[in-house]
Design an enzyme around this catalytic site. Structure first.
Site, PDB file in Angstrom:
ATOM      1  CG  ASP A  83      -2.101   0.818   1.209  1.00 40.17           C
ATOM      2  OD1 ASP A  83      -2.434   1.317   0.128  1.00 40.17           O
ATOM      3  OD2 ASP A  83      -2.744   0.995   2.275  1.00 40.17           O
ATOM      4  CG  HIS A  84      -0.937   5.010   0.565  1.00 41.60           C
ATOM      5  ND1 HIS A  84      -1.308   6.060  -0.235  1.00 41.60           N
ATOM      6  CD2 HIS A  84      -2.089   4.506   1.073  1.00 41.60           C
ATOM      7  CE1 HIS A  84      -2.617   6.194  -0.201  1.00 41.60           C
ATOM      8  NE2 HIS A  84      -3.118   5.257   0.577  1.00 41.60           N
ATOM      9  CG  ASP A 105       0.666   8.162  -2.518  1.00 41.63           C
ATOM     10  OD1 ASP A 105       0.501   9.079  -3.342  1.00 41.63           O
ATOM     11  OD2 ASP A 105       0.119   8.146  -1.402  1.00 41.63           O
ATOM     12  CD  GLU A 135      -3.619   8.831  -3.434  1.00 43.69           C
ATOM     13  OE1 GLU A 135      -3.456   7.727  -2.871  1.00 43.69           O
ATOM     14  OE2 GLU A 135      -3.765   9.897  -2.812  1.00 43.69           O
ATOM     15  CG  HIS A 181      -6.514   7.368   3.681  1.00 48.26           C
ATOM     16  ND1 HIS A 181      -5.752   8.201   2.910  1.00 48.26           N
ATOM     17  CD2 HIS A 181      -6.643   6.216   2.983  1.00 48.26           C
ATOM     18  CE1 HIS A 181      -5.418   7.571   1.787  1.00 48.26           C
ATOM     19  NE2 HIS A 181      -5.946   6.373   1.806  1.00 48.26           N
ATOM     20  N   GLY A 182      -9.226   6.757   7.247  1.00 48.43           N
ATOM     21  CA  GLY A 182      -9.456   6.764   8.693  1.00 48.43           C
ATOM     22  C   GLY A 182     -10.923   6.952   9.037  1.00 48.43           C
ATOM     23  CB  THR A 212     -12.883   2.868   7.352  1.00 49.08           C
ATOM     24  OG1 THR A 212     -12.007   1.760   7.306  1.00 49.08           O
ATOM     25  CG2 THR A 212     -13.496   2.999   8.739  1.00 49.08           C
ATOM     26  N   GLY A 233      -9.125  -0.347   5.723  1.00 46.45           N
ATOM     27  CA  GLY A 233      -8.057  -0.569   6.698  1.00 46.45           C
ATOM     28  C   GLY A 233      -8.499  -0.335   8.129  1.00 46.45           C
TER      29      GLY A 233
HETATM   30  P1  13P Z   1      -9.399   3.325   5.677  1.00 41.30           P
HETATM   31  O1  13P Z   1      -8.402   3.051   6.742  1.00 41.30           O
HETATM   32  O2  13P Z   1     -10.072   4.632   5.807  1.00 41.30           O
HETATM   33  O3  13P Z   1     -10.351   2.187   5.490  1.00 41.30           O
HETATM   34  O4  13P Z   1      -8.558   3.448   4.305  1.00 41.30           O
HETATM   35  C1  13P Z   1      -7.682   2.417   3.950  1.00 41.30           C
HETATM   36  C2  13P Z   1      -6.914   2.803   2.752  1.00 41.30           C
HETATM   37  O5  13P Z   1      -7.377   3.510   1.887  1.00 41.30           O
HETATM   38  C3  13P Z   1      -5.559   2.238   2.635  1.00 41.30           C
HETATM   39  O6  13P Z   1      -4.875   2.691   1.531  1.00 41.30           O
END
Ligand code: 13P
Length: 280
Positions: A83-84, A105, A135, A181-182, A212, A233
């Site tokens: 990821d990223h 990214d 991205e 995110h989050g 999320t 995530g």
């Molecule tokens: P969340 O943690 O908001 O679900 O996002 C996860 C994400 O986009 C990881 O790249």
């Protein structure tokens, strides 16, 4: 078992009736069997994504070995995705270790630099059969300790997305269309029209970050509008930590730690299975 790259896994998903793949952040090794249980329950292939922080914590080799071993024993087609990552050298390390997909990214750079670096990563990854996500635009919120403030969010434009895809040949493109995110403080405001226009202009699988807190309805609309990979995530982390807190609080030090973790892992399986159910 050989790990699948994104286009290969997506083909399996579509043959099984899924329109999109969930890509789920693994936060610790304890969660791994719970991910596979959800994939088996839903007859879905599995995409596991690893932040650079988790890769440093667990080590690339352990991750590749553990994921490949479970994919083989559970007979689940699986993709292991970084990821990223903004460092092409760290991406090369993950590819050398056996990751089957990576995200470069460069969203913090101007589009010319983002295109140039993405092409560089593709030149490393594609000859090894590894897929590449990039991205464009800036998605808000906190991701693995890095924060993009509300005033720095920039939505992906149709023109930039088309240019980016044409000039890079990237396998999947993460777009900024209203998610963060989050954890959300309010309701996610997804820009479905922008998404539909980017899909029509690029014809490339698009990725929704910040899964999320997106409502089931928005998720279904996003998938119908061209999203083929949905990142989730925080939600697994919240469930796992929440259940652990409860269990550790009421447990005794002489109890096997396993007893505290089983309910937390079950909660993770449930999150994955519910999300995967939205992608049909
Ligand atoms: P969340 O943690 O908001 O679900 O996002 C996860 C994400 O986009 C990881 O790249």
């Amino acid at each position: 078992m050989k790990l699948y790259n994104f286009p290969e896994l997506s083909q399996v998903a579509k043959a099984r009736g899924f329109k999109a793949l969930g890509s789920f952040n693994l936060h610790c090794l304890e969660m791994l069997p719970a991910f596979f249980r959800a994939a088996k329950q839903t007859n879905s292939p599995l995409m596991i994504q690893i932040s650079t922080g988790t890769a440093d914590y667990l080590g690339h080799k352990l991750l590749v070995d553990a994921v490949s071993s479970l994919a083989a024993s559970e007979q689940v087609p699986t993709c292991l995705h970084l990821d990223h990552c903004s460092d092409p050298l760290a991406i090369r390390t993950a590819i050398d270790a056996g990751f089957s997909s990576v995200m470069y990214d460069g969203s913090h750079l101007n589009i010319e630099e983002n295109i140039a670096n993405t092409r560089l990563v593709i030149a490393i990854a594609h000859p090894r059969g590894v897929s590449v996500e990039a991205e464009l635009g800036a998605i808000g919120g906190a991701e693995d300790g890095k924060m993009v403030a509300a005033e720095d969010i920039s939505f992906t434009t149709v023109e930039d997305a088309k240019r980016f895809v044409d000039e890079t040949g990237v396998d999947m493109l993460a777009v900024s269309v209203g998610t963060v995110h989050g954890l959300y403080t309010g309701k996610a405001q997804l820009q479905h029209r922008r998404l539909a226009e980017i899909t029509a202009a690029t014809g490339t699988p698009l990725v929704l970050h910040g899964g999320t807190g997106v409502s089931d309805e928005d998720m279904r609309l996003a998938v119908a509008g061209g999203i083929e990979k949905v990142n989730v995530g925080t939600e697994m982390n919240v469930q796992w930590v929440g259940r652990c807190k409860e269990m550790f609080e009421k447990g005794k030090v002489s109890d096997s730690v396993r007893k505290f973790l089983i309910p937390a892992n079950e909660a993770v399986t449930q999150v994955l299975a519910e999300k995967i159910g939205l992608f049909k």
